[in-house]
Design a protein around this motif. Structure first.
Motif, mmCIF file in Angstrom:
data_model
loop_
_atom_site.group_PDB
_atom_site.id
_atom_site.type_symbol
_atom_site.label_atom_id
_atom_site.label_comp_id
_atom_site.label_asym_id
_atom_site.label_seq_id
_atom_site.Cartn_x
_atom_site.Cartn_y
_atom_site.Cartn_z
ATOM 1 N N ARG A 44 23.151 5.414 1.403
ATOM 2 C CA ARG A 44 22.831 4.561 0.153
ATOM 3 C C ARG A 44 21.311 4.189 0.257
ATOM 4 O O ARG A 44 20.797 4.496 1.409
ATOM 5 C CB ARG A 44 23.677 3.445 0.174
ATOM 6 C CG ARG A 44 23.529 2.698 1.634
ATOM 7 C CD ARG A 44 24.385 1.340 1.394
ATOM 8 N NE ARG A 44 23.983 0.470 2.445
ATOM 9 C CZ ARG A 44 24.129 0.391 3.867
ATOM 10 N NH1 ARG A 44 24.982 1.485 4.043
ATOM 11 N NH2 ARG A 44 23.956 -0.641 4.507
ATOM 12 N N PRO A 45 20.794 4.061 -0.811
ATOM 13 C CA PRO A 45 19.526 3.281 -0.570
ATOM 14 C C PRO A 45 19.611 1.936 0.084
ATOM 15 O O PRO A 45 20.587 1.441 0.416
ATOM 16 C CB PRO A 45 19.018 3.004 -2.259
ATOM 17 C CG PRO A 45 19.989 3.763 -2.990
ATOM 18 C CD PRO A 45 21.187 4.015 -2.319
ATOM 19 N N VAL A 46 18.310 1.496 0.534
ATOM 20 C CA VAL A 46 18.227 0.400 1.228
ATOM 21 C C VAL A 46 16.989 -0.291 1.065
ATOM 22 O O VAL A 46 15.925 0.148 0.716
ATOM 23 C CB VAL A 46 18.384 0.563 2.924
ATOM 24 C CG1 VAL A 46 17.294 1.549 3.241
ATOM 25 C CG2 VAL A 46 18.389 -0.527 3.806
ATOM 26 N N TRP A 47 17.156 -1.847 1.046
ATOM 27 C CA TRP A 47 15.720 -2.596 0.686
ATOM 28 C C TRP A 47 15.076 -2.535 2.104
ATOM 29 O O TRP A 47 15.621 -3.133 3.256
ATOM 30 C CB TRP A 47 16.119 -4.066 0.334
ATOM 31 C CG TRP A 47 16.901 -4.158 -1.104
ATOM 32 C CD1 TRP A 47 17.999 -3.984 -1.471
ATOM 33 C CD2 TRP A 47 16.005 -4.084 -2.185
ATOM 34 N NE1 TRP A 47 17.915 -4.219 -2.958
ATOM 35 C CE2 TRP A 47 16.930 -4.336 -3.246
ATOM 36 C CE3 TRP A 47 14.474 -4.174 -2.256
ATOM 37 C CZ2 TRP A 47 16.421 -4.320 -4.568
ATOM 38 C CZ3 TRP A 47 14.143 -4.471 -3.732
ATOM 39 C CH2 TRP A 47 15.008 -4.387 -4.760
ATOM 40 N N VAL A 48 13.680 -2.445 2.074
ATOM 41 C CA VAL A 48 12.847 -2.401 3.269
ATOM 42 C C VAL A 48 11.595 -3.058 2.904
ATOM 43 O O VAL A 48 11.104 -3.102 1.734
ATOM 44 C CB VAL A 48 12.453 -1.119 3.740
ATOM 45 C CG1 VAL A 48 13.740 -0.443 4.362
ATOM 46 C CG2 VAL A 48 11.917 -0.124 2.580
ATOM 47 N N GLY A 49 10.705 -3.727 3.908
ATOM 48 C CA GLY A 49 9.486 -4.226 3.530
ATOM 49 C C GLY A 49 8.325 -3.300 3.961
ATOM 50 O O GLY A 49 8.087 -3.328 5.158
ATOM 51 N N ARG A 50 7.926 -2.369 3.003
ATOM 52 C CA ARG A 50 6.893 -1.286 3.539
ATOM 53 C C ARG A 50 5.548 -1.681 3.073
ATOM 54 O O ARG A 50 5.445 -2.347 2.030
ATOM 55 C CB ARG A 50 7.452 -0.069 2.618
ATOM 56 C CG ARG A 50 6.422 1.153 3.147
ATOM 57 C CD ARG A 50 6.647 2.318 2.328
ATOM 58 N NE ARG A 50 7.958 2.916 2.845
ATOM 59 C CZ ARG A 50 8.175 3.750 3.902
ATOM 60 N NH1 ARG A 50 7.255 4.038 4.644
ATOM 61 N NH2 ARG A 50 9.425 4.098 4.173
ATOM 62 N N TYR A 51 4.868 -1.445 3.898
ATOM 63 C CA TYR A 51 3.414 -1.958 3.730
ATOM 64 C C TYR A 51 2.743 -0.796 2.603
ATOM 65 O O TYR A 51 2.959 0.549 2.883
ATOM 66 C CB TYR A 51 2.281 -1.564 4.863
ATOM 67 C CG TYR A 51 0.960 -1.973 4.781
ATOM 68 C CD1 TYR A 51 0.490 -3.191 4.434
ATOM 69 C CD2 TYR A 51 0.029 -0.731 4.900
ATOM 70 C CE1 TYR A 51 -0.859 -3.279 3.968
ATOM 71 C CE2 TYR A 51 -1.462 -0.956 4.953
ATOM 72 C CZ TYR A 51 -1.917 -2.111 4.467
ATOM 73 O OH TYR A 51 -2.975 -2.245 4.291
ATOM 74 N N ALA A 52 2.229 -1.249 1.491
ATOM 75 C CA ALA A 52 2.085 -0.304 0.493
ATOM 76 C C ALA A 52 0.732 0.272 0.249
ATOM 77 O O ALA A 52 0.497 1.247 -0.399
ATOM 78 C CB ALA A 52 2.633 -0.893 -0.940
ATOM 79 N N GLU A 53 -0.309 -0.392 1.040
ATOM 80 C CA GLU A 53 -1.765 -0.077 0.877
ATOM 81 C C GLU A 53 -1.793 1.341 1.983
ATOM 82 O O GLU A 53 -1.045 1.690 2.645
ATOM 83 C CB GLU A 53 -2.436 -1.097 1.345
ATOM 84 C CG GLU A 53 -2.391 -2.460 0.602
ATOM 85 C CD GLU A 53 -2.749 -2.186 -0.746
ATOM 86 O OE1 GLU A 53 -3.539 -1.488 -0.979
ATOM 87 O OE2 GLU A 53 -2.207 -3.240 -1.454
ATOM 88 N N ALA A 54 -3.009 1.826 1.752
ATOM 89 C CA ALA A 54 -3.322 3.054 2.504
ATOM 90 C C ALA A 54 -3.650 3.000 3.771
ATOM 91 O O ALA A 54 -4.332 1.807 4.239
ATOM 92 C CB ALA A 54 -4.594 3.851 1.819
ATOM 93 N N LEU A 55 -3.305 3.629 4.532
ATOM 94 C CA LEU A 55 -3.428 3.779 6.018
ATOM 95 C C LEU A 55 -4.884 4.674 6.278
ATOM 96 O O LEU A 55 -5.190 5.639 5.498
ATOM 97 C CB LEU A 55 -2.505 4.009 7.082
ATOM 98 C CG LEU A 55 -1.222 3.258 7.001
ATOM 99 C CD1 LEU A 55 -0.114 3.919 7.884
ATOM 100 C CD2 LEU A 55 -1.567 1.853 7.094
ATOM 101 N N ILE A 56 -5.519 4.431 7.512
ATOM 102 C CA ILE A 56 -6.318 5.413 7.756
ATOM 103 C C ILE A 56 -5.901 6.817 7.694
ATOM 104 O O ILE A 56 -4.862 7.153 8.161
ATOM 105 C CB ILE A 56 -7.272 5.209 9.084
ATOM 106 C CG1 ILE A 56 -6.492 5.084 10.343
ATOM 107 C CG2 ILE A 56 -8.094 3.703 8.860
ATOM 108 C CD1 ILE A 56 -7.008 5.118 11.764
ATOM 109 N N ASP A 57 -6.635 7.933 7.432
ATOM 110 C CA ASP A 57 -6.133 9.246 7.135
ATOM 111 C C ASP A 57 -5.812 9.812 8.672
ATOM 112 O O ASP A 57 -4.749 10.680 8.634
ATOM 113 C CB ASP A 57 -7.100 10.259 6.751
ATOM 114 C CG ASP A 57 -7.212 9.982 5.189
ATOM 115 O OD1 ASP A 57 -6.276 9.257 4.832
ATOM 116 O OD2 ASP A 57 -8.490 10.192 4.575
#
Length: 400
Positions: free
Chosen positions: A53-66
Motif C-alpha cells: 500500500r501507499p504510505v504517508w511520509v515526511g520527505r525533504y522536497a528540496e534538492a540535495l547536493i549532486d
C-alpha cells in the motif's frame, strides 16, 4: 516528584550561535513557521516504500547536493549528501565562529539510525535481480561514517563519533557535545542528526503494526501509529554565550521492554526532572514542551503521565510536531530541537498540536491550539524517547 529521580547535578550551559534544520517542513524559516502554525500538510503519500500500500511520509522536497567531494567518496550516500546540504547552508558562519580555535579542540557528535542503508537497498535489489557481479560497499551504511565524513570535510581534528540509540540518537548528541565542552576536551562541538527515508525502517515499523493509515494524530482519540520522516539538523555548541543556549540535559534508561516504554512513564519523568535540575530551574519556568508525541497508543499515554508527574497543575503549553515532519527517527531529536530554537528566537509563535479530537484520558493538558504567544517564554523542553527505554530531555532557553 519522587526524590529518587532527582540525581542530576547542574551542567555548564553552552551557546548555540549557529544552526540549520531541513525536513518536510522545508529549509526556509518562514516556510517552517507557516507549516507549524497552520493546517497545511507537508507530508506526502508515496507508493513503492511498502509492498502492499501507499504510505504517508515526511520527505525533504528540496534538492540535495549532486555528489560528495572526491575525498569523501568512500562514505558517499544520500544520507551524507543530505548532511552536506545542511552543512553548506551554515558553513560560512561555522568557519567564522571557529576561526582561531585549535582544530584538535573542534569535535563532532552526530546521531543517526539509518546512515546509508537506502543506497544499499537499491544495490541489493540489483544483486537479487541477477546482477551478481555487482560489488557492494557497506562502509556508507556504517553508523560511524557520518561523523567521520563531516570531520574530513571540515578538516577538524577533535573527537568525532556517531551515536545510534534509535529515536534518541541526535538528542543524545547534544548531551555528548555538552559533556565534551564541560570536561575540557573541546572548545566547540558540531552536533545534530541526519536520517533518510528507507524501506528497512518503514517495513520494520509496518511489521510492528505501528504505521498510521493516515496523517498521525499524537494524543488523538483515534491515533493508530506513526508517520516516518527524514531530516538533517546541525548545531554548533560553544563555551561562549549566544542568543540561544542549551541549559540542561536529562537522561534515563527504562530497560522496560525492547520496543515499549514504561507504562507509567517513569523513565520519561526522570529525564524531564533531571533536565530541570541540570539547568537549576523549576517546572514553573518552562513555557513549552515539544512532545516526543509519536501517536502510538502506549507512547502518548506514558508521556502525558510523565508530564503530570513533573509539571503537576502547571498546564505548560505542549504539542507534538511529528504530524508535520513525520517521525525522523535518529534525527528526530535534532529537528525538534531546531524547531524549539526557532520559536525561542522569534518569541511570537508556538507549533500547533494536531487538530483531531484528543483522547479523553489525555485531554487534561494545555495543547497548543492557537499559535500566537501571549508573552515571551524563557525555556522550552524537547523530549525524545527511544526503543529500549533510552530517554532524553533537552532544555533550551534564551541567552544573550
Amino acid at each position: 516528584m519522587n526524590q529518587s529521580l532527582s540525581l542530576q547535578a547542574p551542567l555548564q550551559a553552552v551557546g548555540i550561535p549557529v544552526s540549520v534544520g531541513l525536513s518536510a517542513l522545508g529549509q526556509e524559516i518562514q516556510h517552517i513557521r507557516e507549516h507549524l502554525t497552520t493546517p497545511a500538510n507537508p507530508l506526502t503519500l508515496e507508493s513503492g516504500l511498502l509492498a502492499d500500500r501507499p504510505v504517508w511520509v515526511g520527505r525533504y522536497a528540496e534538492a540535495l547536493i549532486d555528489k560528495v567531494p572526491e575525498s569523501l567518496k568512500t562514505f558517499a550516500s544520500r544520507n551524507l549528501r543530505f548532511a552536506l546540504t545542511a552543512l553548506q547552508k551554515i558553513e560560512v558562519e561555522l568557519q567564522q565562529q571557529t576561526a582561531g580555535i585549535d582544530p584538535t579542540r573542534l569535535s563532532i557528535v552526530m546521531g543517526t539510525s539509518t546512515s546509508g542503508i537506502s543506497d544499499s537497498e537499491q544495490l541489493l535489489k540489483q544483486y537479487f535481480n541477477g546482477n551478481t557481479s555487482l560489488e557492494i560497499s557497506y562502509q556508507p551504511q556504517e553508523m560511524g561514517c557520518l561523523a567521520k565524513a563531516l570531520q574530513r570535510y571540515l578538516d577538524w581534528q577533535g573527537a568525532a563519533y556517531t551515536i545510534s540509540t534509535a529515536c534518541s540518537s541526535s538528542a543524545k548528541a547534544f548531551a555528548a557535545g555538552q559533556r565534551l565542552i564541560q570536561a575540557g576536551l573541546a572548545d566547540a562541538v558540531l552536533v545534530g542528526g541526519v536520517d533518510t527515508l528507507c524501506q528497512l525502517t518503514l517495513n520494520g515499523f509496518n511489521s510492528l503494526e505501528s504505521l498510521s493509515a493516515d496523517i498521525c494524530q499524537p494524543c488523538g482519540i483515534n491515533r493508530d501509529g506513526i508517520n516516518i520522516g527524514e531530516a538533517a539538523a546541525l548545531f554548533l555548541l560553544t563555551r561562549t554565550s549566544a542568543p540561544i543556549m542549551l541549559y540542561g540535559v536529562g537522561e534515563s534508561m527504562d530497560a522496560w521492554h525492547i520496543s515499549a516504554p514504561h507504562p507509567e512513564g517513569l523513565g520519561a519523568a526522570t529525564a524531564m526532572q533531571r533536565a530541570l535540575e541540570s539547568a537549576a530551574i523549576t517546572a514553573e519556568q518552562v513555557g513549552y514542551i515539544n512532545l516526543h508525541g509519536t501517536a502510538t497508543p502506549q507512547n502518548d499515554a506514558m508521556e502525558i503521565k510523565a508530564i503530570r508527574q513533573v509539571f503537576p497543575g502547571q498546564h505548560v503549553a505542549i504539542s507534538s510536531t511529528k504530524h508535520k515532519t513525520g517521525h525522523c527517527l535518529g534525527a528526530a531529536g535534532a529537528i525538534e530541537a531546531f524547531i524549539c530554537t526557532q520559536l525561542l528566537k522569534d518569541q511570537h509563535w508556538l507549533p500547533v498540536h494536531q487538530h483531531t479530537d484528543i483522547d479523553p484520558d489525555l485531554a487534561d493538558q494545555n495543547y497548543v491550539s492557537e499559535p500566537l504567544l501571549a508573552g515571551n517564554i524563557n525555556y522550552v523542553l524537547s523530549n525524545s524517547f527511544a526503543f529500549g527505554g533510552s530517554n532524553i530531555s533537552l532544555l533550551f532557553g534564551a541567552g544573550t
